[in-house]
Design an enzyme around this catalytic site. Structure first.
Site, PDB file in Angstrom:
ATOM      1  N   HIS A  88       0.847  -1.195   0.000  1.00 28.35           N
ATOM      2  CA  HIS A  88       0.000   0.000   0.000  1.00 28.35           C
ATOM      3  C   HIS A  88       0.884   1.248   0.000  1.00 28.35           C
ATOM      4  CE1 HIS A  88      -2.822   3.083   1.226  1.00 28.35           C
ATOM      5  NE2 HIS A  88      -3.749   2.295   0.711  1.00 28.35           N
ATOM      6  N   GLU A 157      -3.626   2.033  -7.315  1.00 30.91           N
ATOM      7  CA  GLU A 157      -4.045   3.190  -6.518  1.00 30.91           C
ATOM      8  C   GLU A 157      -3.068   4.337  -6.754  1.00 30.91           C
ATOM      9  OE1 GLU A 157      -6.465   1.954  -2.868  1.00 30.91           O
ATOM     10  OE2 GLU A 157      -4.397   1.617  -2.299  1.00 30.91           O
TER      11      GLU A 157
HETATM   12  P1  13P Z   1      -9.342   6.656  -0.121  1.00 26.80           P
HETATM   13  O1  13P Z   1     -10.505   5.865  -0.618  1.00 26.80           O
HETATM   14  O2  13P Z   1      -9.567   7.294   1.202  1.00 26.80           O
HETATM   15  O3  13P Z   1      -8.826   7.589  -1.157  1.00 26.80           O
HETATM   16  O4  13P Z   1      -8.158   5.587   0.146  1.00 26.80           O
HETATM   17  C1  13P Z   1      -7.872   4.657  -0.821  1.00 26.80           C
HETATM   18  C2  13P Z   1      -6.953   3.650  -0.262  1.00 26.80           C
HETATM   19  O5  13P Z   1      -5.849   3.965   0.126  1.00 26.80           O
HETATM   20  C3  13P Z   1      -7.430   2.262  -0.182  1.00 26.80           C
HETATM   21  O6  13P Z   1      -6.396   1.391   0.105  1.00 26.80           O
END
Ligand code: 13P
Length: 237
Positions: A88, A157
């Site tokens: 992450h 992400e």
């Molecule tokens: P948000 O949905 O708060 O932008 O975070 C995304 C995230 O880091 C999920 O792992």
């Protein structure tokens, strides 16, 4: 589809239990067959059997030992946890985990057959440097990772989209996911400011196999609504 909630450093043990029970009831009552994963804070982990799968946000590549502040598989086994989030952006960029450390963790948990949700994504300055630089940066996050591992889920992400309310356009998500799909046959989730207001559109994209949700997942009704969107899309196809 796969709908995943990363609760980060939120919800106490009691709140998490209630949260998971609410989702479980929702899925049962609505005949929802989506794959739902919830990643609670370490101190809120608990055994759960049902439609919701509980995963751990992080653990060390060890069974136990002298690793202050870390969890080992003994602690995951206690709650029958077999799902882990690795890579992450907050672990990479805030906690400083290197690709080398992530690879070690990945291989350790792969050997144990864990379901691994492996996160990738670029910071803003990399995105602004253009598509080639961005894809090079993301490709480096695949280095040392077995992209063919059959219990792998990848979550794209973009770092600049996490917790900011900003997202790439739907066209951009589709284009990047298409490129990423060439790198791995694993299901590919999108994460980064997924909200109840944009989830249906994101989930409807062909190259999106699900979402990884942070802040919006804390509202259980919002998270359940996303599970419902996914189910509706699947029912239509
Ligand atoms: P948000 O949905 O708060 O932008 O975070 C995304 C995230 O880091 C999920 O792992």
């Amino acid at each position: 589809m796969i709908i995943a909630a990363n609760l980060k450093t939120n919800l106490t043990r009691k709140q998490t239990k209630e949260y998971v029970e609410n989702i479980e009831s929702f899925l049962i009552e609505n005949n929802n067959s989506q794959e739902v994963l919830v990643f609670p804070t370490a101190s809120s982990l608990n055994e759960h059997s049902g439609k919701v799968t509980i995963g751990v946000q992080n653990a060390y590549a060890t069974q136990n030992g002298a690793f202050t502040g870390e969890l080992g598989t003994d602690h995951l086994d206690e709650f029958a946890i077999k799902t882990i989030l690795i890579g992450h952006s907050e672990r990479r960029h805030v906690l400083g985990e290197s690709q080398e450390e992530l690879v070690k963790k990945f291989n350790f948990y792969k050997e144990l057959g864990f379901k691994i949700v492996y996160c990738i994504g670029e910071p803003l300055e990399v995105r602004e440097a253009g598509n080639d630089t961005m894809m090079e940066y993301i490709s480096a996050q695949y280095e040392g990772i077995d992209a063919e591992y059959d219990n792998l889920i990848i979550a794209y992400e973009p770092v600049w989209a996490i917790g900011t309310g900003l997202t790439p356009t739907l066209e951009d998500i589709e284009a990047i996911h298409k490129d990423l799909k060439k790198k791995s046959p694993a299901p590919l989730l999108y994460g980064g400011s997924v909200k109840v207001t944009n989830a249906a559109d994101v989930l409807a994209l062909k190259s999106v196999d699900g979402v990884l949700v942070g802040s919006a997942s804390l509202y259980v009704e919002h998270f359940c609504a996303m599970c419902e969107y996914a189910q509706n899309i699947e029912n239509k196809n």
